[in-house]
Write a protein that holds these residues in place. Structure first.
Motif, PDB file in Angstrom:
ATOM      1  N   TYR A  17     -26.982  -0.912 -57.599  1.00 21.65           N
ATOM      2  CA  TYR A  17     -25.812  -0.761 -58.475  1.00 21.65           C
ATOM      3  C   TYR A  17     -24.521  -0.858 -57.640  1.00 21.65           C
ATOM      4  CZ  TYR A  17     -22.514   0.948 -61.930  1.00 21.65           C
ATOM      5  OH  TYR A  17     -21.447   1.045 -62.789  1.00 21.65           O
ATOM      6  N   PRO A  18     -23.682  -1.869 -57.887  1.00 19.42           N
ATOM      7  CA  PRO A  18     -22.556  -2.149 -56.972  1.00 19.42           C
ATOM      8  C   PRO A  18     -21.392  -1.164 -57.038  1.00 19.42           C
ATOM      9  CG  PRO A  18     -22.689  -3.811 -58.719  1.00 19.42           C
ATOM     10  CD  PRO A  18     -23.838  -2.892 -58.926  1.00 19.42           C
ATOM     11  N   PHE A  19     -21.502  -0.103 -57.862  1.00 19.39           N
ATOM     12  CA  PHE A  19     -20.391   0.857 -57.962  1.00 19.39           C
ATOM     13  C   PHE A  19     -20.864   2.279 -57.669  1.00 19.39           C
ATOM     14  CE2 PHE A  19     -19.703  -2.789 -60.660  1.00 19.39           C
ATOM     15  CZ  PHE A  19     -18.508  -3.261 -60.142  1.00 19.39           C
ATOM     16  N   ILE A  20     -21.934   2.388 -56.890  1.00 17.66           N
ATOM     17  CA  ILE A  20     -22.466   3.701 -56.521  1.00 17.66           C
ATOM     18  C   ILE A  20     -21.409   4.447 -55.682  1.00 17.66           C
ATOM     19  CG2 ILE A  20     -23.559   2.837 -54.408  1.00 17.66           C
ATOM     20  CD1 ILE A  20     -25.925   4.682 -54.978  1.00 17.66           C
ATOM     21  N   GLN A  45     -23.229 -22.514 -50.277  1.00 16.87           N
ATOM     22  CA  GLN A  45     -23.094 -23.969 -50.457  1.00 16.87           C
ATOM     23  C   GLN A  45     -21.653 -24.451 -50.255  1.00 16.87           C
ATOM     24  OE1 GLN A  45     -25.378 -25.487 -53.947  1.00 16.87           O
ATOM     25  NE2 GLN A  45     -26.294 -23.439 -53.988  1.00 16.87           N
ATOM     26  N   GLY A  46     -20.804 -23.571 -49.677  1.00 15.41           N
ATOM     27  CA  GLY A  46     -19.479 -24.031 -49.283  1.00 15.41           C
ATOM     28  C   GLY A  46     -18.347 -23.700 -50.233  1.00 15.41           C
ATOM     29  N   ALA A  47     -18.618 -22.866 -51.234  1.00 16.07           N
ATOM     30  CA  ALA A  47     -17.565 -22.531 -52.198  1.00 16.07           C
ATOM     31  C   ALA A  47     -16.594 -21.504 -51.618  1.00 16.07           C
ATOM     32  CB  ALA A  47     -18.184 -21.977 -53.478  1.00 16.07           C
ATOM     33  N   ILE A  48     -15.381 -21.504 -52.172  1.00 16.94           N
ATOM     34  CA  ILE A  48     -14.397 -20.447 -51.910  1.00 16.94           C
ATOM     35  C   ILE A  48     -14.381 -19.577 -53.162  1.00 16.94           C
ATOM     36  CG2 ILE A  48     -11.943 -19.937 -51.569  1.00 16.94           C
ATOM     37  CD1 ILE A  48     -11.736 -22.799 -50.318  1.00 16.94           C
ATOM     38  N   LEU A  49     -14.548 -18.262 -53.000  1.00 15.68           N
ATOM     39  CA  LEU A  49     -14.576 -17.366 -54.157  1.00 15.68           C
ATOM     40  C   LEU A  49     -13.472 -16.319 -54.067  1.00 15.68           C
ATOM     41  CD1 LEU A  49     -18.382 -16.565 -54.693  1.00 15.68           C
ATOM     42  CD2 LEU A  49     -17.010 -18.385 -55.733  1.00 15.68           C
ATOM     43  N   ALA A  50     -12.938 -15.942 -55.233  1.00 13.44           N
ATOM     44  CA  ALA A  50     -12.077 -14.756 -55.339  1.00 13.44           C
ATOM     45  C   ALA A  50     -13.009 -13.597 -55.667  1.00 13.44           C
ATOM     46  CB  ALA A  50     -11.059 -14.953 -56.446  1.00 13.44           C
ATOM     47  N   ILE A  51     -12.943 -12.549 -54.856  1.00 11.33           N
ATOM     48  CA  ILE A  51     -13.858 -11.407 -55.033  1.00 11.33           C
ATOM     49  C   ILE A  51     -13.041 -10.139 -55.192  1.00 11.33           C
ATOM     50  CG2 ILE A  51     -15.665 -10.019 -53.927  1.00 11.33           C
ATOM     51  CD1 ILE A  51     -16.587 -12.605 -52.525  1.00 11.33           C
ATOM     52  N   LYS A  52     -13.293  -9.416 -56.278  1.00  9.27           N
ATOM     53  CA  LYS A  52     -12.524  -8.190 -56.539  1.00  9.27           C
ATOM     54  C   LYS A  52     -13.071  -7.045 -55.687  1.00  9.27           C
ATOM     55  CE  LYS A  52     -10.799  -5.431 -60.452  1.00  9.27           C
ATOM     56  NZ  LYS A  52     -10.856  -5.298 -61.922  1.00  9.27           N
ATOM     57  N   GLY A  53     -12.195  -6.445 -54.892  1.00  8.24           N
ATOM     58  CA  GLY A  53     -12.593  -5.341 -54.020  1.00  8.24           C
ATOM     59  C   GLY A  53     -12.055  -4.011 -54.537  1.00  8.24           C
ATOM     60  N   LEU A  54     -11.725  -3.110 -53.607  1.00  6.02           N
ATOM     61  CA  LEU A  54     -11.218  -1.781 -53.976  1.00  6.02           C
ATOM     62  C   LEU A  54      -9.747  -1.812 -54.369  1.00  6.02           C
ATOM     63  CD1 LEU A  54     -12.514   0.942 -51.474  1.00  6.02           C
ATOM     64  CD2 LEU A  54     -12.956   0.774 -53.912  1.00  6.02           C
ATOM     65  N   TYR A  68     -17.301  -2.087 -46.864  1.00  4.00           N
ATOM     66  CA  TYR A  68     -16.874  -0.713 -47.192  1.00  4.00           C
ATOM     67  C   TYR A  68     -17.072  -0.366 -48.665  1.00  4.00           C
ATOM     68  CZ  TYR A  68     -12.503  -3.240 -48.332  1.00  4.00           C
ATOM     69  OH  TYR A  68     -11.584  -4.115 -48.834  1.00  4.00           O
ATOM     70  N   THR A  69     -17.584  -1.317 -49.460  1.00  7.72           N
ATOM     71  CA  THR A  69     -17.958  -0.988 -50.842  1.00  7.72           C
ATOM     72  C   THR A  69     -19.422  -1.374 -51.039  1.00  7.72           C
ATOM     73  OG1 THR A  69     -17.499  -3.152 -51.831  1.00  7.72           O
ATOM     74  CG2 THR A  69     -15.619  -1.648 -51.601  1.00  7.72           C
ATOM     75  N   PRO A  70     -20.093  -0.754 -52.032  1.00  7.64           N
ATOM     76  CA  PRO A  70     -21.486  -1.144 -52.314  1.00  7.64           C
ATOM     77  C   PRO A  70     -21.586  -2.631 -52.658  1.00  7.64           C
ATOM     78  CG  PRO A  70     -20.779   0.687 -53.742  1.00  7.64           C
ATOM     79  CD  PRO A  70     -19.619   0.338 -52.887  1.00  7.64           C
ATOM     80  N   LEU A  71     -20.573  -3.155 -53.352  1.00  7.48           N
ATOM     81  CA  LEU A  71     -20.579  -4.577 -53.711  1.00  7.48           C
ATOM     82  C   LEU A  71     -20.612  -5.447 -52.453  1.00  7.48           C
ATOM     83  CD1 LEU A  71     -20.337  -6.973 -55.608  1.00  7.48           C
ATOM     84  CD2 LEU A  71     -17.876  -6.568 -55.769  1.00  7.48           C
ATOM     85  N   HIS A  72     -19.821  -5.106 -51.442  1.00 10.40           N
ATOM     86  CA  HIS A  72     -19.831  -5.870 -50.189  1.00 10.40           C
ATOM     87  C   HIS A  72     -21.212  -5.834 -49.543  1.00 10.40           C
ATOM     88  CE1 HIS A  72     -15.279  -4.888 -49.771  1.00 10.40           C
ATOM     89  NE2 HIS A  72     -15.423  -6.076 -50.311  1.00 10.40           N
ATOM     90  N   HIS A  73     -21.828  -4.633 -49.488  1.00  6.10           N
ATOM     91  CA  HIS A  73     -23.160  -4.511 -48.881  1.00  6.10           C
ATOM     92  C   HIS A  73     -24.171  -5.400 -49.603  1.00  6.10           C
ATOM     93  CE1 HIS A  73     -22.610  -1.233 -45.963  1.00  6.10           C
ATOM     94  NE2 HIS A  73     -21.754  -0.693 -46.810  1.00  6.10           N
ATOM     95  N   LEU A  74     -24.137  -5.363 -50.920  1.00  8.19           N
ATOM     96  CA  LEU A  74     -25.089  -6.154 -51.719  1.00  8.19           C
ATOM     97  C   LEU A  74     -24.825  -7.645 -51.561  1.00  8.19           C
ATOM     98  CD1 LEU A  74     -24.995  -3.927 -54.922  1.00  8.19           C
ATOM     99  CD2 LEU A  74     -26.994  -4.241 -53.433  1.00  8.19           C
ATOM    100  N   LEU A  75     -23.556  -8.029 -51.579  1.00  8.88           N
ATOM    101  CA  LEU A  75     -23.211  -9.448 -51.478  1.00  8.88           C
ATOM    102  C   LEU A  75     -23.645 -10.012 -50.123  1.00  8.88           C
ATOM    103  CD1 LEU A  75     -21.764 -11.951 -52.657  1.00  8.88           C
ATOM    104  CD2 LEU A  75     -19.655 -11.123 -51.610  1.00  8.88           C
ATOM    105  N   LEU A  76     -23.367  -9.288 -49.045  1.00 11.43           N
ATOM    106  CA  LEU A  76     -23.733  -9.785 -47.721  1.00 11.43           C
ATOM    107  C   LEU A  76     -25.250  -9.876 -47.562  1.00 11.43           C
ATOM    108  CD1 LEU A  76     -20.987  -8.042 -45.631  1.00 11.43           C
ATOM    109  CD2 LEU A  76     -21.418 -10.485 -45.626  1.00 11.43           C
ATOM    110  N   ALA A  88     -15.091   4.407 -47.306  1.00  9.76           N
ATOM    111  CA  ALA A  88     -16.278   3.544 -47.246  1.00  9.76           C
ATOM    112  C   ALA A  88     -17.519   4.270 -47.772  1.00  9.76           C
ATOM    113  CB  ALA A  88     -16.513   3.102 -45.807  1.00  9.76           C
ATOM    114  N   THR A  89     -18.445   3.488 -48.352  1.00  6.72           N
ATOM    115  CA  THR A  89     -19.701   4.019 -48.905  1.00  6.72           C
ATOM    116  C   THR A  89     -20.420   4.884 -47.865  1.00  6.72           C
ATOM    117  OG1 THR A  89     -19.845   1.914 -50.061  1.00  6.72           O
ATOM    118  CG2 THR A  89     -21.779   3.331 -50.166  1.00  6.72           C
TER     119      THR A  89
END
Length: 779
Positions: free
Chosen positions: A137-140, A228-237, A325-333, A118-119
């Motif tokens: 930057y989401p990949f720090i 707004q209620g969408a379901i998204l595919a999100i690339k993680g680690l 646990y990734t910078p992308l998750h922190h930024l997205l939330l 985790a970051t």
């Protein structure tokens, strides 16, 4: 001691020492740590990565060399794990400067690869600091955090051997990477917005079109779509997640239908501990587990009237939640919280797959498999080399219990006191599969592979075995496997060209996994309880009291056999097992019992099943405790049909009230001793006919099982068995039963051992298989 003092007048007394460091010492900031320590102590020499770990030579006064070695052993960098340090004197070269040399590949490899971590706090501070060049930057990442296992192609662990090799570093990143005093020195995934991976957002849905901000960043578009209620595919680690607003009942229900996951709970991700405390009760041990660098999904008791959609975890009193646990998750939330102010910013974050398939991790595969489930996709262009699902854990009986050991843990080995005389592959079980490659004292357990039900999962298993064999230079000469002839993993083992093949009984492997973890070679009383395991008499075992060491076992006691009408069909149609137990307890007159369960039975259907049992057609005998839980759940009216194995038993645990009055049961003498549950079934029916609430029936039943198992252990001890009990098997994922039984055994002087480093379910089976095979080879 100053640099000048060491290397000036005292140079004649300087000595030189070579240290070979083995363990998790690559990609964890170990070389810069060594460099800084050598500088501080004024030592000359060098350090380099090689296929064994890290080799270094230090030169200076003996006292400084001793101080260096002492610090290395006692205070290594946070992510490092030192298993051994070999030291030998070498000829002095008169060196006064210390340097870091390029990596060297050797013929034999003993390098350990770090799990994905985790970051870290330093990177998080920079991520949210507008003055920092990596702001937002989401990949720090740095040497203390970020991707490792999922991006490694080969060892030694250098950038050229990772999926980051396609991103040449910009001058600013390169200077950090080359500076031994920088915490990004040789951080292989090092990058920034100028030179590194980047995000992209794609919209797929034609029927659902949220209002997305024009020209917004991919991240902001994703946050707006989720709000707004969408379901998204999100690339993680280690693969893709499927995400939606956890408070939006319609979105969660739509995700269930599209993912074809009717009832199993979804995992959640919350931005911080404060948000989690608005949903669940969290004790200090659970806090520590949530915030650990491994960042598993943690099962927590949900608060009453929790605001998440009821279909997140139907029939459960717990929620599985993880922190970002990734910078992308922190930024997205953070972006999502702005879109949905005034309420908990909690997302469903479940594996990106259809039920029973492995998690999608390649971009083209994710598009092909997830476009029918998700409305859009937040992705990036850093390739994942090895898929790796989230880990799942909880606190049970005062310690961590892993339910799935994967991201954050794999591929860190479980190091044992046991020695593996030859390199070995243990292929694990059929459900919740993991495999294990073992050599010397290290057991490298794989990430979670899943249920070996289809070609995709079997392919994932084969790819994983090949990758581990290459990474850890472990070409197996022995294969250990489960005795069940129809398990795909067993068929794979028997069809392999590995010369020595060792079959291991399922429940012996469960108990051996506990013994191996705890470094115990002497016999113990082992209680193995689960749904299904192939017995040496050809029956389906599942509630076994064994006297076992690593090499062999004897079956001291078991739950009395009953027929399992329809075999696997009864695992889903749990009413069949309920009716079978009632028929055994009351004879055919059970059909006249005035309880709702009996009134629901279709007489015609039961006549066919009774005939199957009578003629012994597709009605194998079972001693399974998992099936007894299913039977009681059905009789008590909780459910007649389970949507997945164990659902009825889990719901029975969920409703249980505190009641420590056990129902009657019998221990029937013989070799083996038999635990007879028919008196329990009769007493349950009596309670139900008297109008007892289901919660009370469940509470008393849990107490009965704990008491029956404890008495069987006492009978074993009375015949000379040791006062040590090992508990393993999927039934011990039932926290109430486990804690009742542990307390009951400890009260009567037993020492109780549980799985702590591998799951008690079939995810830990491969470690037990490996341990049994090693012990049998040593014989």
């Amino acid at each position: 001691m100053t640099h000048a003092h060491c290397n000036g007048s005292d140079q004649s007394q300087n000595i030189r020492r070579r240290l070979m460091v083995r363990g998790m010492v690559q990609g964890v900031g170990f070389r810069p740590f060594v460099y800084n320590l050598a500088q501080r102590l004024g030592l000359g020499g060098f350090v380099l990565n090689d296929s064994d770990g890290v080799t270094l030579e230090i030169e200076g006064p003996a006292s400084a060399l001793d101080a260096f070695e002492q610090t290395l052993r006692t205070s290594p960098p946070p992510l490092a794990r030192i298993d051994a340090i070999g030291a030998e004197p070498v000829a002095s070269r008169g060196e006064t400067h210390f340097r870091i040399e390029t990596s060297r590949a050797a013929t034999v490899r003993n390098t350990l690869i770090s799990p994905d971590v985790a970051t870290c706090d330093d990177c998080l501070r920079e991520l949210f600091d507008p003055a920092d060049r990596r702001f937002g930057y989401p990949f720090i990442n740095c040497t203390n955090c970020g991707p490792r296992f999922t991006i490694v192609l080969d060892v030694p662990y250098d950038r050229a051997q990772t999926t980051m090799r396609v991103f040449p570093m910009c001058p600013a990143c390169r200077s950090e990477y080359d500076d031994p005093l920088d915490r990004r020195f040789h951080a292989q995934p090092n990058a920034c917005a100028v030179c590194g991976p980047s995000l992209a957002f794609h919209w797929w849905s034609t029927e659902f079109r949220p209002r997305l901000p024009v020209h917004a960043s991919p991240l902001d578009q994703a946050a707006a779509a989720l709000a707004q209620g969408a379901i998204l595919a999100i690339k993680g680690l280690g693969g893709y997640h499927l995400a939606c607003d956890a408070l939006d009942s319609a979105a969660v229900a739509r995700l269930r239908v599209r993912k074809q996951r009717e009832a199993k709970p979804f995992a959640l991700m919350a931005p911080d501990l404060e948000a989690i405390q608005r949903l669940c009760s969290v004790n200090p041990d659970e806090e520590a587990l949530l915030e650990s660098r491994r960042r598993p999904i943690v099962l927590l008791d949900a608060l009453p009237n929790v605001p998440v959609a009821p279909s997140v975890a139907p029939g459960y009193a717990t929620l599985g939640i993880m922190l970002p646990y990734t910078p992308l998750h922190h930024l997205l939330l953070r972006a999502y919280a702005k879109e949905a102010p005034g309420r908990p910013a909690v997302l469903v974050m479940t594996s990106g797959n259809l039920s029973d398939e492995p998690i999608a991790y390649r971009d083209d595969d994710a598009v092909a498999r997830l476009a029918s489930i998700a409305d859009g996709m937040l992705t990036h262009n850093r390739d994942i080399h090895m898929r790796c699902d989230d880990s799942v854990a909880r606190i049970v009986a005062g310690g961590v219990q892993l339910l799935r050991r994967s991201r954050g843990y794999a591929p860190e080995p479980v190091t044992l006191t046991l020695h593996f005389p030859r390199p070995l592959l243990a292929v694990g079980g059929h459900l919740k599969n993991t495999f294990c490659l073992a050599k010397e004292h290290d057991a490298f357990l794989s990430h979670h592979i899943g249920d070996l039900e289809n070609l995709e999962t079997l392919t994932s298993f084969r790819e994983g075995v090949r990758h581990f064999a290459r990474l850890f230079d472990c070409e197996p000469e022995v294969v250990a496997y489960d005795l069940h002839p129809e398990y795909l993993a067993t068929k794979e083992a028997l069809a392999s060209d590995i010369p020595l093949k060792i079959g291991v009984q399922h429940h012996h492997a469960h108990i051996a996994s506990v013994l191996a973890e705890h470094g115990i070679e002497d016999p113990v009383i082992g209680v193995a309880a689960d749904g299904t395991g192939y017995g040496i008499d050809g029956s389906i075992w599942g509630c076994e009291v064994l006297i076992a060491d690593l090499r062999e076992f004897t079956r001291f006691a078991h739950l009395a056999y009953i027929p399992l009408p329809g075999g696997d069909a009864a695992v889903r149609q749990v009413w069949r097992i309920g009716a079978t137990y009632l028929q055994r307890a009351f004879g055919d007159a059970f059909l006249d019992l005035d309880i709702p369960f009996v009134q629901r039975i279709r007489r015609q259907q039961w006549t066919l099943i009774a005939r199957m049992i009578e003629r012994g057609i597709n009605a194998p005998l079972t001693s399974s405790l998992g099936r007894l839980f299913d039977a009681v759940a059905a009789i008590a009216g909780i459910r007649d049909h389970a949507l997945y194995e164990g659902q009825a038993a889990i719901e029975l645990e969920t409703v249980a009230a505190q009641d420590d009055r056990p129902y009657p049961f019998a221990l029937l003498d013989g070799a083996p001793l038999r635990i007879d549950a028919l008196p329990t079934i009769r007493a349950i029916v009596e309670d139900l006919r008297a109008g007892a609430p289901v919660a009370l029936v469940s509470g008393r039943f849990h107490s009965t099982v704990a008491e029956a198992l404890a008495q069987a252990c006492e009978r074993a001890r009375a015949t000379g068995a040791p006062a040590v009990v090992a508990l393993s098997g999927g039934v011990f994922q039932n926290r109430r039963l486990t804690e009742l039984l542990v307390a009951r055994l400890e009260r009567t002087g037993f020492r109780v051992l549980l799985n702590r480093r591998v799951p008690p379910n079939d995810g830990g089976l491969c470690l037990g298989q490996a341990a049994v095979a090693a012990a049998q080879m040593q014989k």
